[in-house]
Design a protein around this motif. Structure first.
Motif, PDB file in Angstrom:
ATOM      1  N   ASP A  59      17.394 -14.818  42.512  1.00  0.00           N
ATOM      2  CA  ASP A  59      17.040 -16.239  42.622  1.00  0.00           C
ATOM      3  C   ASP A  59      17.191 -16.876  41.230  1.00  0.00           C
ATOM      4  O   ASP A  59      16.683 -16.334  40.230  1.00  0.00           O
ATOM      5  CB  ASP A  59      15.572 -16.245  43.103  1.00  0.00           C
ATOM      6  CG  ASP A  59      14.944 -17.588  43.316  1.00  0.00           C
ATOM      7  OD1 ASP A  59      15.042 -18.426  42.402  1.00  0.00           O
ATOM      8  OD2 ASP A  59      14.310 -17.788  44.363  1.00  0.00           O
ATOM      9  N   ASN A  61      15.820 -19.348  39.734  1.00  0.00           N
ATOM     10  CA  ASN A  61      14.595 -19.675  38.995  1.00  0.00           C
ATOM     11  C   ASN A  61      13.847 -18.426  38.532  1.00  0.00           C
ATOM     12  O   ASN A  61      13.148 -18.452  37.525  1.00  0.00           O
ATOM     13  CB  ASN A  61      13.681 -20.561  39.846  1.00  0.00           C
ATOM     14  CG  ASN A  61      14.349 -21.897  40.129  1.00  0.00           C
ATOM     15  OD1 ASN A  61      14.923 -22.511  39.235  1.00  0.00           O
ATOM     16  ND2 ASN A  61      14.321 -22.319  41.386  1.00  0.00           N
ATOM     17  N   GLU A  97      14.341 -24.391  48.352  1.00  0.00           N
ATOM     18  CA  GLU A  97      14.851 -24.843  49.656  1.00  0.00           C
ATOM     19  C   GLU A  97      16.289 -25.340  49.572  1.00  0.00           C
ATOM     20  O   GLU A  97      17.011 -25.347  50.580  1.00  0.00           O
ATOM     21  CB  GLU A  97      13.921 -25.921  50.206  1.00  0.00           C
ATOM     22  CG  GLU A  97      13.945 -26.096  51.710  1.00  0.00           C
ATOM     23  CD  GLU A  97      13.396 -24.906  52.511  1.00  0.00           C
ATOM     24  OE1 GLU A  97      12.606 -24.091  51.984  1.00  0.00           O
ATOM     25  OE2 GLU A  97      13.784 -24.788  53.689  1.00  0.00           O
ATOM     26  N   GLY A 130      11.194 -16.847  49.166  1.00  0.00           N
ATOM     27  CA  GLY A 130      11.470 -16.788  50.597  1.00  0.00           C
ATOM     28  C   GLY A 130      12.712 -17.565  50.988  1.00  0.00           C
ATOM     29  O   GLY A 130      13.464 -17.139  51.883  1.00  0.00           O
ATOM     30  N   THR A 154       9.699 -12.373  45.494  1.00  0.00           N
ATOM     31  CA  THR A 154       9.091 -12.698  44.199  1.00  0.00           C
ATOM     32  C   THR A 154       8.013 -13.762  44.305  1.00  0.00           C
ATOM     33  O   THR A 154       7.524 -14.255  43.295  1.00  0.00           O
ATOM     34  CB  THR A 154      10.164 -13.190  43.211  1.00  0.00           C
ATOM     35  OG1 THR A 154      10.783 -14.354  43.793  1.00  0.00           O
ATOM     36  CG2 THR A 154      11.202 -12.137  42.932  1.00  0.00           C
ATOM     37  N   THR A 155       7.681 -14.176  45.527  1.00  0.00           N
ATOM     38  CA  THR A 155       6.592 -15.141  45.711  1.00  0.00           C
ATOM     39  C   THR A 155       5.480 -14.482  46.539  1.00  0.00           C
ATOM     40  O   THR A 155       5.727 -13.502  47.250  1.00  0.00           O
ATOM     41  CB  THR A 155       7.072 -16.402  46.465  1.00  0.00           C
ATOM     42  OG1 THR A 155       7.571 -16.000  47.745  1.00  0.00           O
ATOM     43  CG2 THR A 155       8.158 -17.137  45.705  1.00  0.00           C
ATOM     44  N   LYS A 176      14.515 -27.150  60.400  1.00  0.00           N
ATOM     45  CA  LYS A 176      14.245 -25.899  59.720  1.00  0.00           C
ATOM     46  C   LYS A 176      14.813 -24.720  60.502  1.00  0.00           C
ATOM     47  O   LYS A 176      14.653 -24.628  61.724  1.00  0.00           O
ATOM     48  CB  LYS A 176      12.728 -25.699  59.592  1.00  0.00           C
ATOM     49  CG  LYS A 176      12.070 -26.535  58.532  1.00  0.00           C
ATOM     50  CD  LYS A 176      12.249 -25.974  57.127  1.00  0.00           C
ATOM     51  CE  LYS A 176      11.521 -24.672  56.904  1.00  0.00           C
ATOM     52  NZ  LYS A 176      11.688 -24.190  55.513  1.00  0.00           N
ATOM     53  N   THR A 197       5.459 -14.832  36.922  1.00  0.00           N
ATOM     54  CA  THR A 197       6.006 -16.097  36.396  1.00  0.00           C
ATOM     55  C   THR A 197       5.965 -17.243  37.417  1.00  0.00           C
ATOM     56  O   THR A 197       6.493 -18.326  37.146  1.00  0.00           O
ATOM     57  CB  THR A 197       7.471 -15.887  35.952  1.00  0.00           C
ATOM     58  OG1 THR A 197       8.188 -15.296  37.041  1.00  0.00           O
ATOM     59  CG2 THR A 197       7.555 -14.994  34.733  1.00  0.00           C
TER      60      THR A 197
HETATM   61  N1  LIG Z   1      12.000 -15.577  57.402  1.00  0.00           N
HETATM   62  C1  LIG Z   1      10.746 -15.791  57.689  1.00  0.00           C
HETATM   63  O1  LIG Z   1      10.154 -15.111  58.520  1.00  0.00           O
HETATM   64  C2  LIG Z   1       9.993 -16.864  56.955  1.00  0.00           C
HETATM   65  C3  LIG Z   1       8.596 -16.959  57.104  1.00  0.00           C
HETATM   66  C4  LIG Z   1       7.916 -17.919  56.367  1.00  0.00           C
HETATM   67  C5  LIG Z   1       8.616 -18.762  55.524  1.00  0.00           C
HETATM   68  N2  LIG Z   1       9.971 -18.661  55.421  1.00  0.00           N
HETATM   69  C6  LIG Z   1      10.733 -19.536  54.544  1.00  0.00           C
HETATM   70  O2  LIG Z   1      10.462 -19.201  53.187  1.00  0.00           O
HETATM   71  C7  LIG Z   1      10.713 -20.366  52.394  1.00  0.00           C
HETATM   72  C8  LIG Z   1       9.588 -20.554  51.404  1.00  0.00           C
HETATM   73  O3  LIG Z   1       9.532 -19.442  50.562  1.00  0.00           O
HETATM   74  P1  LIG Z   1       8.633 -19.404  49.258  1.00  0.00           P
HETATM   75  O4  LIG Z   1       7.299 -19.943  49.528  1.00  0.00           O
HETATM   76  O5  LIG Z   1       8.768 -18.021  48.754  1.00  0.00           O
HETATM   77  O6  LIG Z   1       9.274 -20.505  48.316  1.00  0.00           O
HETATM   78  P2  LIG Z   1      10.673 -20.615  47.578  1.00  0.00           P
HETATM   79  O7  LIG Z   1      11.585 -19.522  47.890  1.00  0.00           O
HETATM   80  O8  LIG Z   1      11.122 -22.000  47.827  1.00  0.00           O
HETATM   81  O9  LIG Z   1      10.206 -20.435  46.072  1.00  0.00           O
HETATM   82  C9  LIG Z   1       9.479 -21.446  45.423  1.00  0.00           C
HETATM   83  C10 LIG Z   1      10.075 -21.762  44.055  1.00  0.00           C
HETATM   84  O10 LIG Z   1       9.711 -20.735  43.131  1.00  0.00           O
HETATM   85  C11 LIG Z   1      10.865 -20.141  42.562  1.00  0.00           C
HETATM   86  N3  LIG Z   1      10.481 -18.758  42.328  1.00  0.00           N
HETATM   87  C12 LIG Z   1      10.409 -17.763  43.228  1.00  0.00           C
HETATM   88  N4  LIG Z   1       9.870 -16.685  42.674  1.00  0.00           N
HETATM   89  C13 LIG Z   1       9.591 -16.991  41.393  1.00  0.00           C
HETATM   90  C14 LIG Z   1       9.016 -16.258  40.306  1.00  0.00           C
HETATM   91  N5  LIG Z   1       8.555 -15.024  40.460  1.00  0.00           N
HETATM   92  N6  LIG Z   1       8.920 -16.879  39.113  1.00  0.00           N
HETATM   93  C15 LIG Z   1       9.341 -18.158  38.962  1.00  0.00           C
HETATM   94  N7  LIG Z   1       9.875 -18.906  39.948  1.00  0.00           N
HETATM   95  C16 LIG Z   1       9.994 -18.319  41.147  1.00  0.00           C
HETATM   96  C17 LIG Z   1      11.954 -20.398  43.564  1.00  0.00           C
HETATM   97  O11 LIG Z   1      13.234 -20.401  42.985  1.00  0.00           O
HETATM   98  C18 LIG Z   1      11.579 -21.791  44.070  1.00  0.00           C
HETATM   99  O12 LIG Z   1      11.997 -22.769  43.183  1.00  0.00           O
HETATM  100  C19 LIG Z   1      10.847 -21.533  53.350  1.00  0.00           C
HETATM  101  O13 LIG Z   1      12.204 -21.870  53.479  1.00  0.00           O
HETATM  102  C20 LIG Z   1      10.322 -20.969  54.655  1.00  0.00           C
HETATM  103  O14 LIG Z   1      10.908 -21.593  55.773  1.00  0.00           O
HETATM  104  C21 LIG Z   1      10.656 -17.716  56.117  1.00  0.00           C
END
Ligand SMILES: NC(=O)c1ccc[n+]([C@@H]2O[C@H](COP(=O)([O-])OP(=O)(O)OC[C@H]3O[C@@H](n4cnc5c(N)ncnc54)[C@H](O)[C@@H]3O)[C@@H](O)[C@H]2O)c1
Ligand SMILES: [Zn+2]
Length: 401
Positions: A59, A61, A97, A130, A154-155, A176, A197
């Motif tokens: 990713d 970021n 996203e 995600g 990583t989240t 979505k 981070t």
């Molecule tokens: N497949 C599934 O079953 C499922 C379930 C729930 C959600 N989702 C999807 O997951 C997405 C949301 O995922 P999310 O909450 O992980 O957010 P995200 O992936 O949008 O991450 C949030 C932000 O943090 C950044 N980032 C990620 N890890 C980081 C780290 N360790 N350090 C610094 N920056 C970091 C990313 O680049 C992004 O800018 C949505 O699109 C949602 O629809 C999918």
């Protein structure tokens, strides 16, 4: 034993039920690329080849926040040169996203797979949030009808929820996850050190899904979250990591033992609160994070459950307090546009097909499927959540609006 085969009299129809044995591999670790850490290497089976072929995707970021990651990955590959070979350089994919909203990015990713001659036994290791893992997972699932995906979320949301699941996809037509597949990942590794981070908004975001799964399946997890919400918000690992782990375990259990990993049945219990959450995300132009929208959606359906399905008001109140203590703002301007928001119900139904089926709560740990929504009472639930966000507990406990 042979499966039952049913043939009709003229033998022109043959129905044979069959099942495919999948294994879901979930690991918990710290410093996955650290010197003495073999968790990832041990998961990569070279098969008939001498070496497992592995391509790494990070990713953007995450790479920016953890620039040392590239060297760590390279050194990891050198250390395990007797087990694996890195195919191509470490690839970067846009984080957030944005990657799910630009269908052209998919083709770019597929081109990289093709240039590296990845095949069905090759591994793609995805390290990211995600959103990035959803998009990468989709391309991995359709390239050669499926490469082997190892997710390193990583989240907190990825580690507690999305990273464990068998869904992937991107947004299309402003909806979505309109384009996607079900695909079981080869493995998922939850490395707690990758979370360090994360920005604060993203750090708390995963815990709304944990509240959701606790509410649906595990009152003990809900108690844990309510009791430690403030410490989680303060990023106390001794509070946050057990909650993430339990949520991940419940997710895994749902997929492997719940009887419906690919959501063939009507009900999608893990989508509690999601009919409005998905719509709110789109209505806010994806300003709201998924986890933030889920917090609002869970709050709305929790209050609705207390108005309509017998969930005790005290339990609903506790859930809203827990979400607030975790740091969620249970409000967004989009929440007032109820007519547009209610469009989320129809989109939710269409996504699943068939009749509308929502999960609501009769009590904590007591989900029920419902097929109808009382729009007046739903409006009332929305109003109460919104008032709670502004005025706190008293607003929720009022008898009527
Ligand atoms: N497949 C599934 O079953 C499922 C379930 C729930 C959600 N989702 C999807 O997951 C997405 C949301 O995922 P999310 O909450 O992980 O957010 P995200 O992936 O949008 O991450 C949030 C932000 O943090 C950044 N980032 C990620 N890890 C980081 C780290 N360790 N350090 C610094 N920056 C970091 C990313 O680049 C992004 O800018 C949505 O699109 C949602 O629809 C999918
Ligand atoms: Zn979700």
């Amino acid at each position: 034993m042979d499966p039952p085969v049913s043939q009709n009299a003229s033998a022109s129809r043959i129905d044979v039920p069959f099942s495919v044995p999948f294994v879901h591999r979930l690991r918990f670790t710290q410093e996955v690329f650290g010197q003495h850490n073999d968790v990832l290497a041990d998961l990569l089976d070279p098969g008939e080849e001498q070496l497992a072929r592995v391509q790494f995707w990070v990713d953007s970021n995450v790479m920016e926040a953890q620039p040392e990651l590239r060297d760590k990955i390279n050194r990891f590959c050198e250390r395990h040169a007797n087990q694996l070979v890195r195919v191509g350089s470490v690839q970067i994919a846009p984080g957030g996203e944005e990657i799910k909203n630009d269908i052209h990015l998919l083709e770019k990713m597929l081109k990289v797979f093709n240039a590296a001659n990845l095949d069905r036994r090759s591994y793609v290791v995805g390290i990211g949030g995600g959103a990035m893992l959803d998009a990468l997972g989709f391309t991995v699932a359709v390239a050669h009808r499926g490469l082997r995906l190892v997710r390193l979320p990583t989240t907190t949301l990825g580690q507690a929820d999305s990273g464990i699941g068998v869904k992937n996809g991107v947004n299309l037509f402003y909806k979505k996850n309109w384009l996607g597949t079900f695909a079981v990942p080869w493995a998922v590794i939850n490395d707690a050190s990758l979370l360090s981070t994360l920005g604060q908004r993203d750090f708390i975001s995963g815990f709304s899904e944990a509240v959701k799964v606790g509410l649906l399946k595990d009152p003990t997890l809900l108690d844990l979250l309510c009791d430690t919400a403030v410490r989680i918000r303060q990023r106390d690992a001794t509070a946050a990591l057990p909650a993430i782990r339990r949520s991940a375990e419940l997710h895994l259990e749902h997929i492997t033992r719940g009887g419906d990993p690919f959501e063939m049945l009507e009900a999608r219990p893990l989508d509690f609160g999601h009919w409005s959450a998905h719509k709110l995300e789109a209505m806010s132009d994806f300003e709201l994070r998924h986890g933030e929208a889920v917090a609002i959606g869970v709050a709305i359906d929790t209050v609705y459950s207390s108005l309509v399905h017998g969930l005790p008001t005290a339990a609903a109140s506790r859930v809203l307090r827990c979400l607030s203590d975790l740091g969620f703002v249970l409000h967004d301007a989009a929440i007032h546009d109820t007519e547009v928001l209610f469009g989320g119900l129809e989109e939710f139904r269409q996504h699943l097909g068939g009749r509308l089926t929502l999960t609501m709560l009769q009590g904590v740990g007591q989900p029920i499927d419902v097929h109808q929504v009382d729009c007046d009472l739903m409006r009332q639930a929305i109003r109460r959540v919104s008032e709670y966000a502004r005025h706190g507990e008293d607003a929720l406990l009022k008898d009527s609006c």
